[in-house]
Write an enzyme that holds these catalytic residues in place. Structure first.
Site: not given
Lengths: 669, 669
Positions: B28, B116, B472, B476
């Site tokens: 790059h 990165g 839950d 969950h």
């Protein structure tokens, strides 16, 4: 209007919520009691819905992004007349009830999306509002706003803190989703206590920075003020709107309101009695006076507005019959009538061309073949369009503001992209796909899981799928991601070997109505597989015999079981083994999940019981052993990758014909 | 000062970057060329470092959050005199070079963290700045600022779009990290092109909303202006500082500057020649004139400032010998001298108490036993302190602003928490741990991976570990997470069965210097395991015989291999099987990763080859088959959970003695 006050209506929600949590001895009373007044303002004065037809296309969407407050939504659905009885509320959080711990789409009528994992509800809302905007632009005609609804999202401090709220609210601003109205339950309390210890954002400034209109702070217990704020929000012409509502968590509970304690546990009998006295609700648990039910009942009004819409749609249908038919098809999620021909043509062309290309390139070719036939296809990439190759010839980008655009640059927002796609799929009318590098599926992982849990047709394109991506190094090299995605229940993970398997994978993902797929592609070239025959049906079964042992089916000494880019290696090794008088069958398994769903006959035909198997995949090895009924071994990658050119890495990690031969030798000893 | 201009120094960075990318044919160039001028301002006029001692404790930290621009950092390290030769630059992105595709800590001297994956570098920086602030408050004394450095972070549009930047920058504001200076490479270009199509945040307003000071926009190519901005930033007394630097990506390339094309591909010979001409850099590739080297050389200055610091530290050591010794120990990462006694005492007490508690509660008990002996322990939770039970008696919360605090409420920011912990661990002086519900490990998954890749001692506490959490519901309930975490290379995943194994797990995680651990705990009670003997060394080997077959070792008909809460079920089934004349050995495997590292002798002693094995774990089943050398089966969970009380779910998913017995019967048939 009924003589029942708005405050009493809110208290009915409070009472049902605290009583249901108490009965279940589990749940979250704080949010429903805190947002009850806001709910009255929205649900009785603005929200357009018909309790008797939760799927009416013209309905407003309502999302509880702070999904732990599920009893709020259940109370509202019950009171307004949805098919949710008082017994359903009494069964809150019990097995197979319609009132699970967190709201689940397809379980409870009127629930638009499954929420609980914080921040994703608002993301789904952004997706729904985007779908509405694009579908409206495509299908509405002068005088016929057949697609025309608001999307309302309740969200709390937790959603505001989550990173995904940044990603998606930033995009909502860019996209100008003016029919998205988010109501922020600004109660200053999260589980650890007063949020000022860990959350001091100026949320107004933050959302203005995203290009939203912000209203408030409004007193969230002043129903008329909330009514006014929502009315104002609905006038927005260009920007999404955030209403900041100041509330007291657990409002009504004399001793727990305004504390973290009221968030997630039952109040207990004593405090419930105190609350009843305090709010003047003198009815036994789960009893709501008839006049309160009457005040809440939305069935007649819902039917009236749906009928209005139906009349309008009938006019639309008369004037634009083809458009109406197409919209119906799109909303039903049916593929076009000629779909299977389109797929077969694409496969035939690929079979003829026998091209050696990277499967990401094969994917783009598949898109070029399939997308023109699929106006519902809505692609995108998290800022890697040119690398993921998710665009096709002539596709327009949403960045142009063109409503017929079919490709979205989501920016570097993997999690947001995935959760937005879930919202688009939930809204309907589109089949969304979105792409990033396979390793960054980590970022969006819980949204992938949610798509699977919700059984929605969302397609994830993950390119650069192994150490084969080369120089970018271990931060970018997936070694655990393919097996790890396979572990998500109901997620189909496709890792095709060449151009033909790539089309089969795309077709499977597009045709699958009850769940998401992940399509995993290489950066590097993959040889066209010189298979015994091109049998698309066999490939679509997830695993098939690509090349039988040269001496015939019964003669195989060993099965080389490979996926994706490693099929090429298996084919080469098969030839080398043949030269050494070892008969190897090559099984290509582009989708283990689909293969596992095949009948025993198919599975044993492909993986003959007792035959030694060498699995070859450049990933963690653990998952393959379940396929070994006799001796077995795996050539895989059980450590992080390295930065180097791909060819060097394949050699270093043992993906060579010599090593495959050596492993087969060891297996057959 | 040298006669070499600052501009020429920047051009040296540009030339090395474009030439290295060209030679590698990969990389790059855009970012290094765009940020070269900023780098000159920071690295030659502000950054405090000694190229000859990259580990000097007094150094400023420098993080490249936009890590794809790695050549910028490599060029700077080379030019300033680190042990990074021109040959190392020529080996950019080649196998085993010191210059991998993205910066990797411990590979390249002077690289502080592996970057990165976007957004995580700035998060690491927040963690480093937090560690610096807390360590300084603890150890510095009047006249002896032994801990005193700035943390500088370069970041780009990608980092700004990522959700994690929201989480961590919001926290940096709350914590008032005034020595954190982030420099935003505002070049308006990301991979898909002009960012305005998908990113229109008012970033200044956004960061001010977080409580940061914001400087700029500054012309990022005006070295003196950048110098001045950094000088101003260093004066901040209360707030972190963002400098917005307007730059042109690929600056210097006549035909590609300012375009997405320059971001991630080599310029090509022709454009490199054009660039050389344009910037007036008339030297061959990888040749830098001596006077330019001289201008960049930071060795003498670095040695001087380190020597100054050493002199100061010597004075500190003379005046505060115990404090200095403790600081040295903490920075070296050594545990206290009496550590093994502390652990042994804790185990003995737990063994004696034989308590039946949830392992999350056992974890809190372990913390109460171990933490007082470990001043470096820095705990926290993503807004679930009372559920994760990560606080111990008397621990102070950071929210009080007290520098001796050892528990952090991170808010609902799982990913941010994990990446901040990575930064804390990289800085040193602390052993960080942080908690959330196991299912939400998804949110932080890539940061967990980065901890493993960087081999850092970071401890993840994941509670509510299966369908056992109950009401839950499926959003969950982890069913894939334990096996999925095991797939991350170098991540040790502990799932202890009771109080004793919990202490062993904590001790292992704390003692492990070269990698992270995940400690997985239940919400619900787990019986104290009635094992044959309490042998902590055996437990620490990851898998051991908890209870031999009642008739003796040689007599086992079957091995029940279980983890965590399922060990209790295995023990009960063993008793029931014995009553039916089936001899079952129970193997508890709290950490499969550690078990897999044991020698063959241990492994075969525990899992005797050829013996039938039934693995029992309330998770996806795929990973267990590798342990079966004879017949084997798994009792697990291969679908999503449901919302209901835990007891109901265990029954429904088949985790009953009857079902274990039935499965053993089938296995032995």
């Amino acid at each position: 209007m009924s003589h029942v006050s708005a405050q009493t209506m809110a208290n009915a929600v409070r009472a049902l919520s605290m009583d249901a949590v108490q009965k279940a001895k589990s749940g979250h009373p704080g949010m429903p009691m805190g947002m009850a007044d806001i709910a009255v303002a929205l649900w009785t004065r603005h929200l357009r819905f018909n309790p008797q037809n939760p799927h009416w296309a013209g309905r407003d969407r309502f999302i509880l992004s702070n999904g732990h407050g599920s009893m709020l939504q259940y109370a509202l659905l019950h009171l307004t007349g949805f098919d949710l009885s008082i017994d359903d509320l009494k069964a809150f959080r019990q097995l197979h009830s319609k009132t699970p711990g967190h709201p689940e789409v397809d379980v409870t009528p009127g629930v638009e999306t499954t929420t609980g994992p914080l921040g994703q509800g608002i993301a789904n809302g952004v997706g729904m509002a985007l779908a509405e905007k694009m579908l409206a632009a495509e299908f509405n005609r002068e005088g016929f706003p057949v697609i025309d609804n608001h999307t309302y999202v309740f969200l709390g401090d937790g959603c505001m803190m989550e990173g995904i709220s940044h990603e998606v609210c930033s995009l909502a601003g860019v996209w100008g989703l003016n029919k998205l109205i988010a109501i922020y339950d600004d109660n200053g309390i999260s589980i650890d206590g007063d949020v000022r210890g860990w959350f001091r954002d100026d949320t107004r400034a933050r959302f203005e920075a995203y290009g939203w209109d912000v209203i408030g702070p409004v007193d969230g217990h002043d129903i008329d003020a909330m009514d006014k704020a929502i009315a104002e929000a609905k006038t927005s012409q260009e920007k999404p709107v955030l209403i900041i509502a100041k509330t007291v968590i657990g409002k009504g509970s004399p001793n727990r309101a305004g504390t973290a304690k009221v968030h997630g546990e039952a109040l207990g009998d004593e405090e419930i009695a105190n609350t009843r006295a305090s709010i003047g609700w003198n009815h036994p648990p789960f009893e709501v006076p008839a006049e309160v039910y009457e005040a809440w009942d939305h069935r007649a009004e819902g039917e009236r507005i749906e009928n209005e819409w139906k009349a309008m749609f009938a006019g639309y249908e008369a004037q634009y019959p083809e458009l109406a038919a197409e919209l119906k098809r799109r909303l039903a999620g049916d593929l076009p009538a000629d779909w299977s021909d389109v797929v077969m043509n694409a496969i035939c062309q690929a079979a003829e061309a026998e091209e050696t290309v990277a499967t990401r390139k094969a994917s783009q070719k598949a898109l070029n073949a399939l997308a023109p036939a699929l106006p519902e296809l809505l692609g995108g990439s998290a800022d890697l369009t040119g690398s993921n190759l998710t665009n096709w010839t002539g596709v327009k980008s949403l960045n142009t503001g063109d409503a017929t655009a079919r490709h979205i640059s989501y920016g570097v927002r993997e999690f947001g992209m995935s959760a937005i796609m879930n919202g688009v799929a939930l809204y309907g009318g589109f089949i969304p796909y979105g792409a990033t590098f396979l390793t960054f599926s980590d970022y969006s992982r819980n949204a992938l899981r949610m798509a699977a849990l919700m059984k929605r047709r969302v397609i994830n394109v993950f390119t650069h799928d192994s150490i084969g991506l080369g120089e970018d190094g271990p931060t970018h090299q997936s070694v655990e991601h393919v097996p790890s995605l396979r572990l998500i229940p109901d997620m189909d993970v496709w890792r095709p070997a060449d151009t033909v398997e790539t089309i089969v994978a795309w077709a499977a993902a597009l045709e699958r109505r009850d769940g998401p797929s992940s399509l995993v592609f290489t950066r590097q070239n993959c040889a066209f597989v010189d298979r015994d025959e091109i049998d698309a049906d066999a490939m679509a079964r997830g695993g098939y015999v690509a090349a039988e042992a040269p001496a015939g089916e019964g003669e195989a000494d060993v099965i080389l079981l490979a996926t994706g880019s490693e099929v090429e290696l298996a084919m080469k090794a098969r030839a080398e083994l043949a030269a050494r008088n070892v008969q190897a069958r090559v099984v290509s398994m582009p989708c283990a999940d689909v293969f596992d769903r095949q009948d025993a006959e198919w599975r044993t035909k492909v993986l003959t019981p007792g035959k030694p198997v060498l699995a070859i995949e450049a990933s963690r090895t653990d998952g393959w052993w379940k396929y070994f009924s006799g001796r077995g071994d795996v050539l895989g990658v059980d450590r992080f990758g390295e930065s180097a050119p791909a060819g060097v890495l394949w050699e270093r990690f043992g993906f060579t014909v010599e090593n495959v031969v050596a492993k087969v030798d060891a297996l057959l000893k």
